[in-house]
Scaffold this active site. Structure first.
Site, PDB file in Angstrom:
ATOM      1  N   SER A 163       0.855  -1.193   0.000  1.00  0.00           N
ATOM      2  CA  SER A 163       0.000   0.000   0.000  1.00  0.00           C
ATOM      3  C   SER A 163       0.885   1.235   0.000  1.00  0.00           C
ATOM      4  CB  SER A 163      -0.885   0.013   1.244  1.00  0.00           C
ATOM      5  OG  SER A 163      -1.366   1.333   1.451  1.00  0.00           O
ATOM      6  N   HIS A 181      -1.427  -1.552  -4.059  1.00  0.00           N
ATOM      7  CA  HIS A 181      -2.675  -1.214  -3.374  1.00  0.00           C
ATOM      8  C   HIS A 181      -2.754   0.307  -3.213  1.00  0.00           C
ATOM      9  CE1 HIS A 181      -6.014  -2.200  -0.604  1.00  0.00           C
ATOM     10  NE2 HIS A 181      -5.564  -1.208   0.150  1.00  0.00           N
ATOM     11  N   ASP A 208      -4.941   3.431  -1.759  1.00  0.00           N
ATOM     12  CA  ASP A 208      -5.976   3.773  -0.784  1.00  0.00           C
ATOM     13  C   ASP A 208      -6.581   5.136  -1.088  1.00  0.00           C
ATOM     14  OD1 ASP A 208      -6.021   1.551   1.105  1.00  0.00           O
ATOM     15  OD2 ASP A 208      -3.924   2.089   1.462  1.00  0.00           O
ATOM     16  N   MET A 246      -9.294   7.892  -0.091  1.00  0.00           N
ATOM     17  CA  MET A 246     -10.088   8.332   1.065  1.00  0.00           C
ATOM     18  C   MET A 246     -10.655   9.724   0.805  1.00  0.00           C
ATOM     19  SD  MET A 246      -7.556   7.179   4.150  1.00  0.00           S
ATOM     20  CE  MET A 246      -6.648   5.637   4.103  1.00  0.00           C
ATOM     21  N   HIS A 280      -8.612   0.648  -3.518  1.00  0.00           N
ATOM     22  CA  HIS A 280      -9.497   0.474  -2.360  1.00  0.00           C
ATOM     23  C   HIS A 280     -10.223   1.791  -2.122  1.00  0.00           C
ATOM     24  CE1 HIS A 280      -9.513  -0.289   2.317  1.00  0.00           C
ATOM     25  NE2 HIS A 280     -10.726  -0.223   1.820  1.00  0.00           N
ATOM     26  N   MET A 287     -12.325   4.056  -0.122  1.00  0.00           N
ATOM     27  CA  MET A 287     -12.887   4.372   1.199  1.00  0.00           C
ATOM     28  C   MET A 287     -13.610   5.704   1.071  1.00  0.00           C
ATOM     29  SD  MET A 287      -9.628   3.112   3.413  1.00  0.00           S
ATOM     30  CE  MET A 287      -8.579   3.198   1.967  1.00  0.00           C
ATOM     31  N   MET A 321     -11.007  -5.894   6.343  1.00  0.00           N
ATOM     32  CA  MET A 321     -10.210  -4.875   7.043  1.00  0.00           C
ATOM     33  C   MET A 321      -9.817  -5.423   8.410  1.00  0.00           C
ATOM     34  SD  MET A 321      -9.777  -2.351   5.026  1.00  0.00           S
ATOM     35  CE  MET A 321      -8.766  -1.459   6.202  1.00  0.00           C
ATOM     36  N   ASP A 352      -6.223  -6.348   4.984  1.00  0.00           N
ATOM     37  CA  ASP A 352      -5.645  -5.006   4.915  1.00  0.00           C
ATOM     38  C   ASP A 352      -5.609  -4.378   6.309  1.00  0.00           C
ATOM     39  OD1 ASP A 352      -4.866  -2.449   4.220  1.00  0.00           O
ATOM     40  OD2 ASP A 352      -6.639  -2.005   2.996  1.00  0.00           O
TER      41      ASP A 352
HETATM   42  C1  DX5 Z   1      -6.031   1.686   5.927  1.00  0.00           C
HETATM   43  C2  DX5 Z   1      -5.660   1.332   4.522  1.00  0.00           C
HETATM   44  C3  DX5 Z   1      -4.527   0.389   4.410  1.00  0.00           C
HETATM   45  C4  DX5 Z   1      -3.237   0.884   4.996  1.00  0.00           C
HETATM   46  C5  DX5 Z   1      -2.487  -0.294   5.515  1.00  0.00           C
HETATM   47  O1  DX5 Z   1      -7.159   2.475   5.925  1.00  0.00           O
HETATM   48  O2  DX5 Z   1      -6.762   0.765   3.831  1.00  0.00           O
HETATM   49  O3  DX5 Z   1      -4.345  -0.069   3.081  1.00  0.00           O
HETATM   50  O4  DX5 Z   1      -2.424   1.555   4.088  1.00  0.00           O
HETATM   51  O5  DX5 Z   1      -1.359   0.163   6.168  1.00  0.00           O
HETATM   52  P1  DX5 Z   1      -0.625  -0.701   7.255  1.00  0.00           P
HETATM   53  O6  DX5 Z   1      -0.091  -1.933   6.538  1.00  0.00           O
HETATM   54  O7  DX5 Z   1       0.449   0.199   7.750  1.00  0.00           O
HETATM   55  O8  DX5 Z   1      -1.626  -1.083   8.300  1.00  0.00           O
HETATM   56 ZN    ZN Z   2      -6.409  -0.287   1.862  1.00  0.00          ZN
END
Ligand code: DX5
Ligand code: ZN
Length: 227
Positions: free
Chosen positions: A11, A36, A38, A40, A69, A71, A140, A179
């Site tokens: 990620s 990956h 993320d 948000m 992903h 969010m 998650m 994740d």
């Molecule tokens: C959290 C994200 C993850 C995050 C994971 O909201 O969806 O993908 O980057 O990071 P680590 O591996 O540090 O928990």
């Molecule tokens: Zn993620």
């Protein structure tokens, strides 16, 4: 879990955002199978990250598929823009989607793999009726929003339950992704529970050598699979 190949999905949330190309390259040299991404929106989760323009730039340099992903509170509105930008896999949170079946069909119709994501407090039963339709399920193992959080142990049981649900639905080749909070100390346990795609952010990009960290996770996952 015997006979399966575990994929590692670094990620980039924990990478240096001024040097994302270098981060992707470093992870790929370590054997990353996916990148990956993320996304948000500051509504579904308290943090704000990136949008389609960044995915488009990543697509130009990434050699492996992009696992995006979402969010965000309105994935139906933005999924198409992310696929057009180059997302190969799109995962959406069940908590925001009253018409989850329709959303999955829509993402597939765009030509991407469609995944559903469950927050730690969301029970597996929330996806039972779509278990036969999804391309992957993302569990998650932290509350989404930030990298570097601690793994929630109960996630292991959830993976096992969902594995059974997918198998019963006839979708026995559908992988489960995990994740949040994964590192060398717990990767074997998640693989053992049935995880086939492992996301890792801080364990890779906060390490002094992200290439070596990716390789170490991949080797540890492979060792856990070995009979
Ligand atoms: C959290 C994200 C993850 C995050 C994971 O909201 O969806 O993908 O980057 O990071 P680590 O591996 O540090 O928990
Ligand atoms: Zn993620």
């Amino acid at each position: 879990m015997i006979g399966k190949q575990v994929r590692i999905a670094p990620s980039i949330l924990s990478a240096d955002f001024t040097a994302l190309g270098a981060a992707v390259g470093a992870a790929e040299r370590g054997g990353a199978d996916l990148i990956h991404v993320d996304v948000m929106d500051g509504h579904f989760v308290p943090n704000i990250t990136i949008g389609p323009p960044v995915v488009k730039s990543l697509k130009r340099i990434a050699k492996v598929p992009l696992d995006v992903h979402l969010m965000i509170t309105d994935p139906d509105k933005y999924a198409e823009a992310f696929v057009e930008a180059g997302a190969d896999m799109i995962s959406v949170h069940v908590e925001v989607l009253p018409h989850l079946h329709r959303t999955i069909k829509f993402i597939k119709s765009l030509g991407a793999k469609a995944g559903v994501v469950l927050n730690p407090s969301t029970p597996p039963i929330a996806i039972e009726e779509v278990a036969g339709d999804v391309d992957f399920v993302l569990v998650m193992s932290v509350n989404p929003g930030f990298g570097g959080q601690k793994f929630i142990p109960r996630s292991l049981q959830k993976v096992t339950t969902i594995r059974g649900m997918l198998d019963r639905s006839g979708n026995d080749n559908t992988p489960i992704e995990i994740d949040g909070g994964i590192d060398l100390s717990n990767i074997a346990s998640v693989v053992d529970a049935g995880v086939e795609i492992v996301v890792a952010g801080s364990a890779i990009f906060n390490a002094p050598d992200p290439t070596a960290a990716t390789k170490a996770l991949k080797d540890a996952a492979a060792a856990a699979v070995a009979p």
